[in-house]
Design a protein around this motif. Structure first.
Motif, PDB file in Angstrom:
ATOM      1  N   GLY A   1      -5.911   2.234  11.096  1.00  0.00           N
ATOM      2  CA  GLY A   1      -5.164   3.467  11.309  1.00  0.00           C
ATOM      3  C   GLY A   1      -3.748   3.382  10.792  1.00  0.00           C
ATOM      4  N   ILE A   2      -3.080   2.245  11.037  1.00  0.00           N
ATOM      5  CA  ILE A   2      -1.707   2.071  10.557  1.00  0.00           C
ATOM      6  C   ILE A   2      -1.679   2.050   9.034  1.00  0.00           C
ATOM      7  N   TYR A   3      -2.637   1.344   8.422  1.00  0.00           N
ATOM      8  CA  TYR A   3      -2.673   1.288   6.959  1.00  0.00           C
ATOM      9  C   TYR A   3      -2.893   2.677   6.368  1.00  0.00           C
ATOM     10  N   SER A   4      -3.814   3.441   6.939  1.00  0.00           N
ATOM     11  CA  SER A   4      -4.070   4.796   6.434  1.00  0.00           C
ATOM     12  C   SER A   4      -2.836   5.673   6.579  1.00  0.00           C
TER      13      SER A   4
ATOM     14  N   ARG B   1      -0.247   4.672   3.977  1.00  0.00           N
ATOM     15  CA  ARG B   1      -0.648   5.104   2.643  1.00  0.00           C
ATOM     16  C   ARG B   1      -0.364   6.591   2.440  1.00  0.00           C
ATOM     17  N   GLN B   2      -0.689   7.414   3.436  1.00  0.00           N
ATOM     18  CA  GLN B   2      -0.397   8.844   3.314  1.00  0.00           C
ATOM     19  C   GLN B   2       1.106   9.101   3.265  1.00  0.00           C
ATOM     20  N   LEU B   3       1.861   8.361   4.075  1.00  0.00           N
ATOM     21  CA  LEU B   3       3.320   8.516   4.042  1.00  0.00           C
ATOM     22  C   LEU B   3       3.883   8.114   2.687  1.00  0.00           C
ATOM     23  N   GLY B   4       3.289   7.090   2.085  1.00  0.00           N
ATOM     24  CA  GLY B   4       3.717   6.705   0.748  1.00  0.00           C
ATOM     25  C   GLY B   4       3.563   7.853  -0.229  1.00  0.00           C
TER      26      GLY B   4
ATOM     27  N   GLY C   1       0.817  -1.216   0.000  1.00  0.00           N
ATOM     28  CA  GLY C   1       0.000   0.000   0.000  1.00  0.00           C
ATOM     29  C   GLY C   1       0.847   1.260   0.000  1.00  0.00           C
ATOM     30  N   PHE C   2       1.954   1.246   0.749  1.00  0.00           N
ATOM     31  CA  PHE C   2       2.881   2.377   0.790  1.00  0.00           C
ATOM     32  C   PHE C   2       3.450   2.649  -0.599  1.00  0.00           C
ATOM     33  N   LEU C   3       3.934   1.605  -1.266  1.00  0.00           N
ATOM     34  CA  LEU C   3       4.569   1.762  -2.575  1.00  0.00           C
ATOM     35  C   LEU C   3       3.545   2.096  -3.661  1.00  0.00           C
TER      36      LEU C   3
ATOM     37  N   LEU D   1       8.234  -2.753  -7.145  1.00  0.00           N
ATOM     38  CA  LEU D   1       8.600  -3.079  -5.764  1.00  0.00           C
ATOM     39  C   LEU D   1       7.356  -3.415  -4.944  1.00  0.00           C
ATOM     40  N   GLY D   2       6.267  -2.686  -5.205  1.00  0.00           N
ATOM     41  CA  GLY D   2       5.008  -2.999  -4.529  1.00  0.00           C
ATOM     42  C   GLY D   2       4.497  -4.379  -4.896  1.00  0.00           C
ATOM     43  N   ALA D   3       4.635  -4.755  -6.175  1.00  0.00           N
ATOM     44  CA  ALA D   3       4.215  -6.089  -6.604  1.00  0.00           C
ATOM     45  C   ALA D   3       5.042  -7.163  -5.907  1.00  0.00           C
ATOM     46  N   LEU D   4       6.345  -6.927  -5.769  1.00  0.00           N
ATOM     47  CA  LEU D   4       7.201  -7.876  -5.056  1.00  0.00           C
ATOM     48  C   LEU D   4       6.792  -7.976  -3.590  1.00  0.00           C
TER      49      LEU D   4
END
Length: 471
Positions: A396-399, A402-405, A273-275, A443-446
């Protein structure tokens, strides 16, 4: 009978008002994208200042969400939500009145603080207002409207900028917030959550760590990658990040519990999600400007020309959401991010000196289908990897990730663009930046390969698989 007909008047007010709050803060994530070229000309902004115009909002939004949620549970979700909306409205006035990029960036940071309060508290108010059997429907409506706001940002921002002025993309928030705050205080019942211990040390360390790293990346091209400022900023950010990780291990109630990352699927879903978001936000930042610089499009047309990319979410995401229950998250994350990478690499190979808009439609659709497949699957993998009692902190961690990404993606791509000549050599910098989007997507796919096979047929199965994943 429809879902809305089975709700009470009070529940409709809660759903309507929390959705309004979510829509305005989600809209402002990307609403400035189509206005960046206009802001650059009006305020004499550099690429570095433009990226901070986007990142100041996303950074404060990301880093304060978990703390704001804990404060709302302690002080009362309704009044904290209303305070967040009020702060967001006041900060929007500051953005609209800004006469320099420094003032605009500062106001955007305050806007992000308001958004960090609004978003998690909206979810908390929904959870308190709707029983479990109706909660999924309410969150579905809420999330659909929020997603629509994010995707509509460039189009709405372009229309307002071209029809009125770029300042009006912020002025329109003011009457919405002014009308919503008293209605929230009058129509939404107060609720509180578990009185979780706050982790101010974790919040400060994480915010300063990310700020140091992003500052170094942003300043690299201008100040020199070997300069004392850049090396010192990156080193300090790295040390603060290490200190944050040590703090989280030792804190009695950490902001980001390390134990959750023992789940391979949780860690992989958050990394993907980050990438994904890093590539997505970075691409939006440059594609909106590309449409104006290369094709001479106005802000509105620039936003509309992104629709082959963004509108795929309405067609593909619902199908992907249903497929998650059949095939699991991993195939959708890996396939989706591979398609996004293919689209980004395809666009990066287009000759900007002889390109026609028609040349971009196919790769935009490919990239859009990819992100629309991967986005619901990464969220499902992250949140579904933990036991039901940890859904709130998982969300919350996922959100936050995602914003940090988005912050890191815009900073990284802007650094690549500036190193290639910036606006003096737009085509070359654009091609390299989009190629980096392709690399981030791969990289996200990996990372998605680390998501476990389909696990859940019920809470007991999820719990057993979580224990198995943790070894």
């Amino acid at each position: 009978m429809s879902g809305t007909q089975r709700t009470t008047v009070e529940q409709r007010w809660v759903l309507g008002l929390t959705s309004i709050g979510s829509v305005v803060v989600a809209l402002d994530v990307l609403v400035v994208a189509a206005a960046l070229t206009t802001i650059r000309h009006d305020l004499g902004a550099t690429v570095e200042q433009l990226e901070w115009t986007m990142n100041a909002y996303s950074l404060s939004f990301a880093m304060l969400m978990l703390t704001a949620a804990a404060l709302g549970d302690r002080w009362g979700r309704r009044r904290t939500f209303a305070a967040g909306l009020a702060l967001f409205g006041v900060a929007s006035v500051g953005c609209a009145l800004a006469t320099s990029t420094a003032a605009l960036i500062a106001a955007r940071a305050v806007q992000g603080i308001g958004a960090a309060v609004v978003m998690p508290l909206a979810m908390g108010l929904l959870g308190a207002a709707f029983p479990p059997e109706r909660r999924g429907w309410a969150i579905g409506v809420f999330s659909g409207l929020t997603g629509l706001a994010v995707l509509s940002g460039p189009v709405i921002g372009g229309a307002v900028t071209e029809g009125l002025a770029w300042q009006w993309i912020f002025w329109i928030n003011v009457p919405v917030a002014a009308a919503a705050v008293p209605l929230v205080l009058r129509r939404i019942p107060e609720s509180t959550g578990p009185r979780r211990r706050l982790d101010p040390g974790g919040a400060v360390l994480s915010t300063l760590a990310v700020l140091g790293i992003v500052w170094g990346v942003v300043r690299g091209a201008e100040a020199g990658w070997g300069s004392v400022e850049v090396v010192g900023s990156l080193a300090l950010g790295g040390l603060l990040l290490l200190a944050f990780l040590i703090w989280q291990v030792r804190a009695p109630e950490p902001m980001v519990p390390p134990v959750h990352f023992r789940s391979r699927s949780f860690s992989a879903g958050n990394a993907a999600g980050f990438l994904l978001t890093a590539a997505l936000f970075g691409a939006v930042f440059f594609l909106a400007q590309f449409m104006q610089v290369v094709f001479g499009s106005g802000p509105l047309l620039a936003g509309l020309r992104l629709l082959p990319w963004t509108a795929t979410l309405f067609l593909v995401a619902p199908i992907a959401g249903r497929l998650v229950d059949r095939v699991g998250e991993r195939p959708l994350v890996v396939t989706g991010l591979t398609l996004q990478a293919a689209g980004m690499f395809w666009i990066s190979r287009v000759d900007a000196g002889a390109v026609h808009y028609a040349d971009l439609v196919a790769p935009l659709i490919v990239a859009g289908c990819g992100v629309s497949m991967a986005m619901p699957a990464t969220q499902s993998a992250s949140i579904g990897a933990l036991p039901p009692g940890a859904v709130g902190i998982a969300s919350g961690i996922y959100s936050m990730m995602r914003q940090l990404g988005g912050v890191v993606g815009v900073a990284l791509l802007a650094a690549v663009f500036a190193a290639a000549g910036g606006y003096g050599s737009f085509a070359g910098g654009f091609s390299r930046a989009l190629a980096v989007c392709g690399v981030l997507s791969l990289l996200g796919a990996l990372a998605g390969l680390g998501i476990g096979a389909r696990r859940r047929t019920g809470p007991g199965v999820a719990q057993r698989d979580l224990v198995r994943e943790r070894g």
